[in-house]
Design an enzyme around this catalytic site. Structure first.
Site, mmCIF file in Angstrom:
data_model
loop_
_atom_site.group_PDB
_atom_site.id
_atom_site.type_symbol
_atom_site.label_atom_id
_atom_site.label_comp_id
_atom_site.label_asym_id
_atom_site.label_seq_id
_atom_site.Cartn_x
_atom_site.Cartn_y
_atom_site.Cartn_z
ATOM 1 N N LYS A 51 0.802 -1.228 0.000
ATOM 2 C CA LYS A 51 0.000 0.000 0.000
ATOM 3 C C LYS A 51 0.835 1.279 0.000
ATOM 4 O O LYS A 51 0.376 2.330 -0.444
ATOM 5 C CB LYS A 51 -0.934 0.004 1.215
ATOM 6 N N SER A 300 0.672 -9.718 -0.845
ATOM 7 C CA SER A 300 0.382 -8.291 -0.729
ATOM 8 C C SER A 300 0.741 -7.669 0.610
ATOM 9 O O SER A 300 0.948 -6.455 0.695
ATOM 10 C CB SER A 300 -1.097 -8.031 -1.045
#
Length: 404
Positions: A51, A300
């Protein structure tokens, strides 16, 4: 729009704050799939997730005036830390609205990057609504977690790194939450090499992108109840959907139970902590024909609190029959417990908990219950232990295993 020029720009800009997450070849997964499987470990980023890429690139595109006003966003975890860290690097004030149920460790990490944290609402949607109200009221610039093409461009830089390191990659598997990561990765991957197949992966209980693709428009799910909390999104990004429709080759669904076993695999075979959302790409390998193919699984993120980690490990061991419990009925007389323990030991089982219940019958001489929780090497070994107990006349009965 998502353009090659912007992806190239973003790829250089995010290098200022990202760690080089070189591909890791997995012997274990490659043997399982009969292909060549690589891991893209975004869990090793400074903030523990990809992110940071989108947040930092988004902030870099803002004017000095917009940054001076301050930034605000809503998140329960990875995006919060990404925006907080990126804002700190740019010298911006940042407010992060987080649901009241956010684990303390995530709240403290976000504060540790210099952001102001406001706890509001029980779920992300409540926090997001409040963040938008504050943005309007205070004049702050809102940084959306996924429904923003600049954010998606930043996330897509992962594809640039994969293709540069493994130009002949056949498949890239990407977790899907709101769609920012998959839209960025898929679009850039196809620009670089149209032959690359990009596969999105969603939790079965939060398949908001699948629903949107089927309906040809963004729809809101009634619930998004999954242990893959980083992808528990009821409604995907409106701006992301067209790119997913055009560039994503398929979307696979994964059940929560599958993630539990994969977590154990990652810890034991790669010595890595990967959060449940980050494991979606690995769990989906079993659904893909990978023989002779080069496959990259994007991990992720790795932000998982210790309590959740402990629960996943416990359930994983039970799921794979490496911990199980049995109940046996014994006469209440000396030597019976020793006999049971010796039988288990001879079969190479390891007792980790015993419960002795003398009140299972009104006649203790006839029967008392012994509940035994033990370790085994797996299902085959468990059956050998059960057979050994049966041959000794203990008539073992499998019961639900609990370690607490």
């Amino acid at each position: 729009m998502l353009t090659l020029e912007k992806f190239e720009e973003a790829s250089e800009i995010v290098k200022r704050v990202t760690n080089p997450t070189k591909l890791i070849y997995s012997d274990y997964l490659s043997d399982m799939c009969q292909g060549k499987v690589y891991l893209k470990p975004e869990n090793m980023q400074h903030t523990g997730a990809y992110k940071l890429r989108g947040a930092y690139y988004k902030i870099s595109t803002l004017s000095e005036e917009e940054r001076a006003k301050g930034l605000i966003t809503a998140s329960a975890g990875n995006h919060a830390q990404g925006v907080a860290y990126a804002a700190q690097k740019f010298g911006c004030k940042a407010i992060i609205v987080m649901p009241t149920i956010t684990p303390l460790i995530k709240v403290n990490r976000t504060k540790g990057y210099g952001a102001e944290v406001i706890l509001h609402g029980d779920v992300y949607d409540d926090a997001c609504a409040h963040a938008r109200e504050l943005a309007e009221e205070l004049g702050y610039t809102f940084v959306h977690p996924f429904d923003d093409l600049d954010v998606a461009t930043g996330q897509g830089t992962i594809a640039m790194e994969i293709v540069q390191e493994l130009p002949t990659v056949d498949y890239i598997l990407v977790p899907i939450g709101g769609g920012g990561l998959i839209s960025g990765v898929a679009t850039l991957a196809k620009m670089l090499n149209p032959k690359i197949k990009v596969i999105g992966v969603e939790p079965a209980e939060a398949a908001s992108m699948t629903a949107a693709v089927q309906a040809n428009e963004v729809v809101e799910l009634k619930s998004a109840n999954t242990i893959a909390d980083g992808t528990a999104v009821k409604c995907v990004g409106v701006q992301n959907l067209p790119y997913v429709q055009e560039y994503v080759d398929d979307i696979l669904l994964v059940e929560d139970d599958e993630l539990i076993g994969v977590f154990l695999d990652m810890v034991e075979n790669h010595k890595m902590i990967v959060e449940n959302s980050g494991l979606l790409s690995v769990a989906a390998l079993k659904q893909l024909e990978c023989k002779g193919k080069k496959v990259v699984c994007v991990l992720s993120g790795g932000n998982m609190d210790v309590i959740t980690m402990s629960s996943v490990v416990q359930h994983g061991l039970i799921q794979r029959d490496r911990i199980f419990s049995v109940s046996v009925l014994l006469p209440d007389k000396p030597g019976e417990l020793v006999s049971v323990a010796s039988t288990i030991a001879d079969a190479q089982g390891n007792v980790i908990k015993l419960e002795h219940n003398q009140f299972v019958s009104t006649n203790r001489n006839t029967a008392v219950e012994l509940r035994i929780t033990m370790e085994a090497f797996g299902t085959e070994h468990k059956h050998r232990i059960m057979d050994a107990l049966e041959k000794k006349g203990f008539r073992p009965k499998l019961i639900s295993a609990k370690l607490y």
